[in-house]
Write a protein that holds these residues in place. Structure first.
Motif, PDB file in Angstrom:
ATOM      1  N   ASN A  54     -10.258  36.389  13.520  1.00 13.65           N
ATOM      2  CA  ASN A  54     -10.634  36.203  12.274  1.00 13.65           C
ATOM      3  C   ASN A  54      -9.471  37.426  11.733  1.00 13.65           C
ATOM      4  O   ASN A  54      -9.116  36.315  10.407  1.00 13.65           O
ATOM      5  N   ALA A  55      -8.306  37.780  11.704  1.00 12.10           N
ATOM      6  CA  ALA A  55      -7.210  38.434  11.351  1.00 12.10           C
ATOM      7  C   ALA A  55      -5.686  36.660  10.565  1.00 12.10           C
ATOM      8  O   ALA A  55      -5.614  36.550   9.340  1.00 12.10           O
ATOM      9  N   ASP A  56      -6.187  36.105  11.667  1.00 11.57           N
ATOM     10  CA  ASP A  56      -6.101  34.453  11.895  1.00 11.57           C
ATOM     11  C   ASP A  56      -6.025  33.952  10.419  1.00 11.57           C
ATOM     12  O   ASP A  56      -5.231  33.052  10.134  1.00 11.57           O
ATOM     13  N   TRP A  57      -7.301  33.979  10.450  1.00 14.87           N
ATOM     14  CA  TRP A  57      -8.190  33.058   9.796  1.00 14.87           C
ATOM     15  C   TRP A  57      -7.463  33.495   7.955  1.00 14.87           C
ATOM     16  O   TRP A  57      -7.354  33.132   6.528  1.00 14.87           O
ATOM     17  N   ALA A  58      -7.246  35.045   7.715  1.00  7.83           N
ATOM     18  CA  ALA A  58      -7.186  35.961   6.751  1.00  7.83           C
ATOM     19  C   ALA A  58      -5.640  35.752   6.565  1.00  7.83           C
ATOM     20  O   ALA A  58      -4.886  35.512   5.074  1.00  7.83           O
ATOM     21  N   THR A  59      -4.438  35.219   7.100  1.00  9.38           N
ATOM     22  CA  THR A  59      -3.576  35.476   7.347  1.00  9.38           C
ATOM     23  C   THR A  59      -2.756  33.809   7.298  1.00  9.38           C
ATOM     24  O   THR A  59      -1.416  33.484   6.403  1.00  9.38           O
ATOM     25  N   LYS A  60      -4.010  32.598   7.892  1.00  6.06           N
ATOM     26  CA  LYS A  60      -2.731  31.435   8.262  1.00  6.06           C
ATOM     27  C   LYS A  60      -3.119  30.496   6.905  1.00  6.06           C
ATOM     28  O   LYS A  60      -4.414  30.114   6.459  1.00  6.06           O
ATOM     29  N   ASP A  61      -2.516  29.652   6.762  1.00  8.51           N
ATOM     30  CA  ASP A  61      -2.977  28.227   5.561  1.00  8.51           C
ATOM     31  C   ASP A  61      -2.585  27.309   6.133  1.00  8.51           C
ATOM     32  O   ASP A  61      -1.388  26.598   6.717  1.00  8.51           O
ATOM     33  N   PHE A  62      -3.819  26.889   6.640  1.00  4.69           N
ATOM     34  CA  PHE A  62      -4.107  25.774   7.494  1.00  4.69           C
ATOM     35  C   PHE A  62      -3.705  24.400   6.363  1.00  4.69           C
ATOM     36  O   PHE A  62      -3.769  23.541   7.656  1.00  4.69           O
ATOM     37  N   TYR A  63      -4.033  24.697   5.017  1.00  4.24           N
ATOM     38  CA  TYR A  63      -4.026  23.236   3.996  1.00  4.24           C
ATOM     39  C   TYR A  63      -2.496  23.112   4.083  1.00  4.24           C
ATOM     40  O   TYR A  63      -2.220  21.838   4.290  1.00  4.24           O
ATOM     41  N   GLN A  64      -1.426  24.380   4.213  1.00  3.94           N
ATOM     42  CA  GLN A  64      -0.303  24.277   4.258  1.00  3.94           C
ATOM     43  C   GLN A  64       0.784  23.393   4.834  1.00  3.94           C
ATOM     44  O   GLN A  64       1.450  22.056   5.513  1.00  3.94           O
ATOM     45  N   VAL A  65      -0.745  23.653   6.587  1.00  3.81           N
ATOM     46  CA  VAL A  65       0.359  22.831   7.821  1.00  3.81           C
ATOM     47  C   VAL A  65      -0.251  21.657   8.128  1.00  3.81           C
ATOM     48  O   VAL A  65       0.574  20.721   8.085  1.00  3.81           O
ATOM     49  N   PHE A 103       2.839  19.901  16.897  1.00  3.01           N
ATOM     50  CA  PHE A 103       1.916  19.821  17.164  1.00  3.01           C
ATOM     51  C   PHE A 103       0.234  20.478  17.356  1.00  3.01           C
ATOM     52  O   PHE A 103      -0.988  20.874  17.179  1.00  3.01           O
ATOM     53  N   LYS A 104       0.644  21.548  18.293  1.00  5.81           N
ATOM     54  CA  LYS A 104      -0.650  22.377  18.225  1.00  5.81           C
ATOM     55  C   LYS A 104      -1.043  22.983  16.488  1.00  5.81           C
ATOM     56  O   LYS A 104      -1.964  23.363  17.053  1.00  5.81           O
ATOM     57  N   ALA A 105       0.105  23.334  16.166  1.00  4.46           N
ATOM     58  CA  ALA A 105      -0.171  24.173  15.115  1.00  4.46           C
ATOM     59  C   ALA A 105      -1.311  23.277  14.793  1.00  4.46           C
ATOM     60  O   ALA A 105      -2.474  23.267  13.088  1.00  4.46           O
ATOM     61  N   VAL A 106      -0.786  21.496  13.696  1.00  2.00           N
ATOM     62  CA  VAL A 106      -1.925  20.555  13.348  1.00  2.00           C
ATOM     63  C   VAL A 106      -3.085  21.033  13.801  1.00  2.00           C
ATOM     64  O   VAL A 106      -3.928  20.717  13.336  1.00  2.00           O
ATOM     65  N   ALA A 107      -2.959  20.836  15.410  1.00  2.00           N
ATOM     66  CA  ALA A 107      -4.095  21.379  15.657  1.00  2.00           C
ATOM     67  C   ALA A 107      -5.278  21.753  15.597  1.00  2.00           C
ATOM     68  O   ALA A 107      -6.582  21.802  15.768  1.00  2.00           O
ATOM     69  N   GLU A 108      -4.495  23.243  15.678  1.00  2.00           N
ATOM     70  CA  GLU A 108      -4.995  23.968  15.036  1.00  2.00           C
ATOM     71  C   GLU A 108      -5.801  24.277  13.977  1.00  2.00           C
ATOM     72  O   GLU A 108      -6.621  24.897  13.404  1.00  2.00           O
ATOM     73  N   ALA A 109      -5.395  23.772  13.052  1.00  3.83           N
ATOM     74  CA  ALA A 109      -5.579  23.827  11.480  1.00  3.83           C
ATOM     75  C   ALA A 109      -6.400  22.194  11.260  1.00  3.83           C
ATOM     76  O   ALA A 109      -7.237  22.822  10.203  1.00  3.83           O
TER      77      ALA A 109
END
Length: 402
Positions: A3-14, A52-58
């Motif tokens: 859940n901390a990942d969701w608070a700190t990662k900006d998937f829209y930016q990715v 590629f993995k970061a984009v898939a995760e986002a």
């Protein structure tokens, strides 16, 4: 992912999109980035593989309507700078050092509970246990939705048909079964994160955050002898055939949803859905208007004047249409129940429009009959009513030559 990942990662930016971007724009951006950074296009390029993995995760999060709403809510509470602030000295306000992971794992002082009990139910993710060196079992992930198209015949669209579709999608590597390790070998636990996939990192002062382990890139396992097919990624392209049932009455350009026919899920998760855009080939005789079929049938002058019983084709066999005497060209007759199946189980109708045919090269006998007809109708003026609304000079005001 914690859940901390969701608070700190900006998937829209990715993905390079705005927070309020529509789903179609997010999907388009994901496909473009996935193609640009796919491991097959960049052999041995670990940076491209990481992207590629970061984009898939986002996309797994913001590409899903439910997950996206939950992600936005989490970011607004904990990642957007609002809703909570630490006490003086970076603590809870009572001298206890603050760790943002306490919000998602154990409470202050290592006690159980905290927000993980609440958010775990909302998001379906268990927070990483701080200091335990372990992580919970990977949560099941629903497979991605896929989209393809197919072209079918006009009759198949009316009656329904089963078609075979070839699909290519991202799936666990068949050679290593998703482990990323060469056949006969197995991955080993990451020595840096002890299989958690995450490790604590200082954010300055008393703050600490969980970050993806750089050694295993979040997998929790290290591959010493990578699979030669997927080069250790554990993922690859799956080329498979599926049987898809196209329902009766489908329209040209209609998008059909086939549940569970998409990409396979991960860790026991359900498969995604398959969306099929159907293109219907035109028919030689029939056309379609809603749930009705239309057909144009030629009739002779004598049939229009004297009346006739005309046999016409349908998709299920010929029927007879009764043409009454004095039928004008262009009149439409309705044959009930010979159209397209409807959702209520009934069928639309067949609309038959008759066109009076005139011989292009009349024989002497036809000409003689026409002359006799002209003499018989000499007293009638077919175009008399056309001039009833004209001016007193017989002109409607136009100045051009006829």
């Amino acid at each position: 992912m914690t859940n901390a990942d969701w608070a700190t990662k900006d998937f829209y930016q990715v993905l390079g999109v705005a927070k309020d971007a529509p789903a179609a724009e997010i999907k388009k951006a994901y496909r473009k980035l996935a193609r640009e950074n796919h491991p097959d296009s960049h052999p041995g390029d670990t940076a491209a593989e990481d992207r590629f993995k970061a984009v898939a995760e986002a996309y797994d999060v913001v590409g899903d309507t439910t997950k996206r709403a939950e992600y936005d809510q989490t970011r607004s509470m904990f990642g957007g700078g609002g809703g909570w602030s630490p006490g003086p000295g970076g603590g809870y306000g009572d001298g206890v050092p603050f760790d943002i992971n306490d919000l998602f794992g154990a409470g202050a002082g290592g006690a159980g509970g905290g927000f993980s009990d609440v958010l775990g139910d909302v998001f379906g993710r268990a927070g990483a246990q701080r200091g335990t060196g372990r992580r919970t079992r990977a949560s099941a992930r629903r497979g991605a939705d896929l989209e393809t198209s197919t072209t079918i015949g006009f009759t198949d669209a009316v009656d329904g048909v089963t078609v075979s579709l070839r699909l290519a999608s991202d799936a666990p590597c068949e050679a290593c079964r998703g482990t990323g390790a060469k056949a006969g070998t197995v991955p080993r636990m990451c020595p840096d994160c002890q299989g958690a996939g995450m490790r604590a990192a200082s954010a300055g002062g008393a703050f600490t955050l969980n970050e993806t382990c750089p050694t295993c890139r979040g997998r929790g396992m290290v591959v010493d002898d990578p699979c030669p097919v997927c080069r250790g990624a554990g993922r690859g392209l799956s080329d498979r055939s599926v049987q898809a049932r196209i329902p009766a009455g489908v329209k040209d350009g209609q998008r059909i949803r086939l549940r569970g026919k998409g990409a396979r899920g991960e860790n026991g998760g359900p498969a995604g859905d398959l969306f099929v855009v159907v293109h219907v080939q035109p028919h030689r005789l029939f056309a379609r208007t809603g749930d009705n079929l239309t057909l144009t049938v030629p009739i002779g002058f004598d049939e229009a004047v004297l009346g006739a019983e005309v046999k016409v084709p349908t998709l299920t066999g010929p029927v007879t249409v009764k043409v009454p005497p004095g039928t004008p060209s262009g009149r439409t007759f309705r044959v009930r129940g010979r159209g397209v199946p409807r959702r209520d189980g009934l069928k639309g109708d067949l609309l038959v429009t008759v066109e009076v045919q005139v011989p292009a090269s009349p024989s002497d006998e036809v000409r003689a009959a026409a002359e006799a007809y002209r003499e018989a109708t000499a007293g009638s003026d077919l175009r008399g009513r056309l001039f009833e609304a004209t001016g007193p000079t017989g002109s409607s005001g136009g100045g051009g030559d006829a």
